[in-house]
Design a protein around this motif. Sequence first.
Motif, PDB file in Angstrom:
ATOM      1  N   ASP A  10       0.821  -1.134   0.076  1.00 29.55           N
ATOM      2  CA  ASP A  10      -0.221   0.103  -0.142  1.00 29.55           C
ATOM      3  C   ASP A  10       0.722   1.098   0.154  1.00 29.55           C
ATOM      4  O   ASP A  10       0.374   2.217  -0.669  1.00 29.55           O
ATOM      5  N   VAL A  11       2.053   1.251   0.491  1.00 31.38           N
ATOM      6  CA  VAL A  11       2.850   2.243   0.816  1.00 31.38           C
ATOM      7  C   VAL A  11       3.422   2.587  -0.961  1.00 31.38           C
ATOM      8  O   VAL A  11       3.399   3.594  -1.291  1.00 31.38           O
ATOM      9  N   LEU A  13       1.785   1.619  -3.473  1.00 35.80           N
ATOM     10  CA  LEU A  13       0.963   2.118  -4.323  1.00 35.80           C
ATOM     11  C   LEU A  13       0.544   3.542  -4.065  1.00 35.80           C
ATOM     12  O   LEU A  13       0.580   4.495  -5.245  1.00 35.80           O
ATOM     13  N   ASN A  14       0.686   4.062  -3.008  1.00 34.98           N
ATOM     14  CA  ASN A  14       0.556   5.296  -2.681  1.00 34.98           C
ATOM     15  C   ASN A  14       1.482   6.322  -3.300  1.00 34.98           C
ATOM     16  O   ASN A  14       1.293   7.500  -3.766  1.00 34.98           O
ATOM     17  N   ARG A  15       2.924   5.875  -3.295  1.00 36.51           N
ATOM     18  CA  ARG A  15       3.900   6.689  -3.974  1.00 36.51           C
ATOM     19  C   ARG A  15       3.661   6.683  -5.473  1.00 36.51           C
ATOM     20  O   ARG A  15       3.894   7.695  -5.944  1.00 36.51           O
ATOM     21  N   LEU A  17       0.735   6.564  -7.170  1.00 39.05           N
ATOM     22  CA  LEU A  17      -0.346   7.288  -7.292  1.00 39.05           C
ATOM     23  C   LEU A  17      -0.097   8.641  -7.154  1.00 39.05           C
ATOM     24  O   LEU A  17      -0.395   9.718  -7.837  1.00 39.05           O
ATOM     25  N   LEU A  18       0.770   9.117  -6.136  1.00 42.25           N
ATOM     26  CA  LEU A  18       1.441  10.396  -5.974  1.00 42.25           C
ATOM     27  C   LEU A  18       2.223  10.930  -7.238  1.00 42.25           C
ATOM     28  O   LEU A  18       2.065  12.216  -7.573  1.00 42.25           O
ATOM     29  N   SER A  21      -0.462  11.621  -9.996  1.00 43.29           N
ATOM     30  CA  SER A  21      -1.201  12.923  -9.744  1.00 43.29           C
ATOM     31  C   SER A  21      -0.184  14.171  -9.795  1.00 43.29           C
ATOM     32  O   SER A  21      -0.694  14.998 -10.358  1.00 43.29           O
ATOM     33  N   TYR A  36      -8.928   6.312 -10.173  1.00 40.62           N
ATOM     34  CA  TYR A  36      -8.504   5.683  -9.108  1.00 40.62           C
ATOM     35  C   TYR A  36      -9.979   4.855  -8.642  1.00 40.62           C
ATOM     36  O   TYR A  36     -10.797   5.649  -8.133  1.00 40.62           O
ATOM     37  N   ARG A  38     -11.187   1.864  -5.721  1.00 39.20           N
ATOM     38  CA  ARG A  38     -10.589   0.716  -4.890  1.00 39.20           C
ATOM     39  C   ARG A  38     -11.831  -0.220  -4.420  1.00 39.20           C
ATOM     40  O   ARG A  38     -12.792   0.282  -4.195  1.00 39.20           O
TER      41      ARG A  38
END
Length: 41
Positions: A10-11, A13-15, A17-18, A21, A36, A38
Motif C-alpha cells: 500500500d505504501v 501504491l500510494n507513492r 499514485l502520487l 497525480s 482510481y 478501490r
Amino acid sequence: ALALMTVMPDVHLNRLLLTFSRNSEFLRQHGYSLRYARCNS
C-alpha cells in the motif's frame, strides 16, 4: 524498493499514485485519463 513493495504494497501504491497525480496535467495533454477505484475485499 523491492522489499518495500513486498512488505508494504500500500505504501508503494500510494507513492505511485502520487507520482501520477503530480504528472496528471502532462498525461492529460497526451490523451491519458487516470481514474482510481478501490475495491474492498
